[in-house]
Design a protein around this motif. Sequence first.
Motif, PDB file in Angstrom:
ATOM      1  N   GLN A 163       0.833  -1.217   0.000  1.00 46.84           N
ATOM      2  CA  GLN A 163       0.000   0.000   0.000  1.00 46.84           C
ATOM      3  C   GLN A 163       0.864   1.264   0.000  1.00 46.84           C
ATOM      4  O   GLN A 163       0.563   2.223  -0.708  1.00 46.84           O
ATOM      5  N   ILE A 164       1.936   1.249   0.782  1.00 46.00           N
ATOM      6  CA  ILE A 164       2.824   2.414   0.825  1.00 46.00           C
ATOM      7  C   ILE A 164       3.517   2.608  -0.524  1.00 46.00           C
ATOM      8  O   ILE A 164       3.630   3.741  -1.019  1.00 46.00           O
ATOM      9  N   LEU A 165       3.975   1.514  -1.140  1.00 43.89           N
ATOM     10  CA  LEU A 165       4.616   1.625  -2.456  1.00 43.89           C
ATOM     11  C   LEU A 165       3.646   2.192  -3.491  1.00 43.89           C
ATOM     12  O   LEU A 165       4.030   3.023  -4.319  1.00 43.89           O
ATOM     13  N   GLN A 166       2.409   1.733  -3.455  1.00 42.37           N
ATOM     14  CA  GLN A 166       1.420   2.250  -4.399  1.00 42.37           C
ATOM     15  C   GLN A 166       1.134   3.727  -4.140  1.00 42.37           C
ATOM     16  O   GLN A 166       0.946   4.509  -5.087  1.00 42.37           O
ATOM     17  N   ALA A 167       1.099   4.120  -2.868  1.00 41.34           N
ATOM     18  CA  ALA A 167       0.883   5.536  -2.551  1.00 41.34           C
ATOM     19  C   ALA A 167       2.030   6.394  -3.088  1.00 41.34           C
ATOM     20  O   ALA A 167       1.804   7.481  -3.645  1.00 41.34           O
ATOM     21  N   PHE A 168       3.277   5.919  -2.944  1.00 41.41           N
ATOM     22  CA  PHE A 168       4.421   6.646  -3.497  1.00 41.41           C
ATOM     23  C   PHE A 168       4.302   6.767  -5.018  1.00 41.41           C
ATOM     24  O   PHE A 168       4.606   7.816  -5.600  1.00 41.41           O
ATOM     25  N   VAL A 173       3.456  10.178  -9.833  1.00 44.63           N
ATOM     26  CA  VAL A 173       2.781  10.456 -11.098  1.00 44.63           C
ATOM     27  C   VAL A 173       2.097  11.820 -11.060  1.00 44.63           C
ATOM     28  O   VAL A 173       2.159  12.601 -12.017  1.00 44.63           O
ATOM     29  N   GLN A 174       1.458  12.132  -9.931  1.00 37.82           N
ATOM     30  CA  GLN A 174       0.780  13.428  -9.810  1.00 37.82           C
ATOM     31  C   GLN A 174       1.770  14.590  -9.848  1.00 37.82           C
ATOM     32  O   GLN A 174       1.526  15.599 -10.514  1.00 37.82           O
ATOM     33  N   LEU A 175       2.890  14.443  -9.154  1.00 35.20           N
ATOM     34  CA  LEU A 175       3.891  15.509  -9.147  1.00 35.20           C
ATOM     35  C   LEU A 175       4.493  15.702 -10.539  1.00 35.20           C
ATOM     36  O   LEU A 175       4.717  16.842 -10.971  1.00 35.20           O
ATOM     37  N   GLU A 176       4.764  14.602 -11.237  1.00 35.19           N
ATOM     38  CA  GLU A 176       5.306  14.716 -12.589  1.00 35.19           C
ATOM     39  C   GLU A 176       4.306  15.394 -13.518  1.00 35.19           C
ATOM     40  O   GLU A 176       4.682  16.225 -14.345  1.00 35.19           O
ATOM     41  N   ALA A 177       3.029  15.039 -13.381  1.00 37.42           N
ATOM     42  CA  ALA A 177       2.004  15.659 -14.226  1.00 37.42           C
ATOM     43  C   ALA A 177       1.882  17.151 -13.956  1.00 37.42           C
ATOM     44  O   ALA A 177       1.767  17.957 -14.883  1.00 37.42           O
ATOM     45  N   GLU A 178       1.922  17.526 -12.681  1.00 34.52           N
ATOM     46  CA  GLU A 178       1.836  18.949 -12.338  1.00 34.52           C
ATOM     47  C   GLU A 178       3.049  19.714 -12.858  1.00 34.52           C
ATOM     48  O   GLU A 178       2.930  20.827 -13.354  1.00 34.52           O
ATOM     49  N   GLY A 179       4.236  19.100 -12.742  1.00 35.41           N
ATOM     50  CA  GLY A 179       5.446  19.758 -13.242  1.00 35.41           C
ATOM     51  C   GLY A 179       5.403  19.967 -14.738  1.00 35.41           C
ATOM     52  O   GLY A 179       5.734  21.042 -15.249  1.00 35.41           O
TER      53      GLY A 179
END
Length: 273
Positions: A163-168, A173-179
Amino acid sequence: ATATATATATATAPSVQDRAAAVLTALYATEITKQIDMGRYKTAAKVPAPLAPDDLMPASSPPTSRDGYAATDVWSQKDCATELIACIVEASEAYRSAAGEAAVAPAFDKDDERAMRFVTAAANLRQYVFRIDPVQSLYSAKGIAGNIIPAIATTNAIVAGLQILQAFHILRVQLEAEGKGEDGGAKEAEAEAEGRQDIEEDAAESLLHNILFRDNSKDDEEEEEAVIAHLSDVGMVYHHSRMERSDLVRNLGAVSEEFHESEEIVEIAMSYL
């Protein structure tokens, strides 16, 4: 008189063994019969069978205290009830303080002999009710309990780690998309601004070139700067407000009248803008 009353009350009060037998009868006989009558198990593959009250009454001694007992022996229904009641009686005496108050029992431990006897007897009674095979011996039940506890802890640890790996992964992915979105939007706005500026400058320069070279009388520096200012203003207003072509023609017409070049300057302006 008081001592006599106390002794009488103590003699008439149900013992721990009697109360334990009543609980077993309620759980494995009365409640099962009630649930069957309510139709709860009508779609079950195996319909449970309530145990006979006589089988839930304790025998003279539990199986673990008999001569010739082995941990691999499989207990009968009456043996399970007798062993379970014996464990309850023992726990009642062991976990009671000197003042007579009940103490908190320790947590379950597979190495606790009393706890394993209790679990084996209770589980086997349930197996007899729901016809679950095979019925386990004390030795087998202890092995099962010893494997369940580590398996639960290991499984919980594995699932929590995944679960922690999936959260990371989701956060990355979200940070890369925002960048990418911020960089792309900035570059697009910058390119649009540069293109708009180039178009406006080219249009103004082209119009100025046509005006100045067609009539050499208007080549002084002041007039050149004025023409550039007027035509640049017209171009920027047109670009930012997206005005209609008729409005653009009127604005260019006003500029052209100031320099006495009405029709031709409008034609040239429309060709560039």
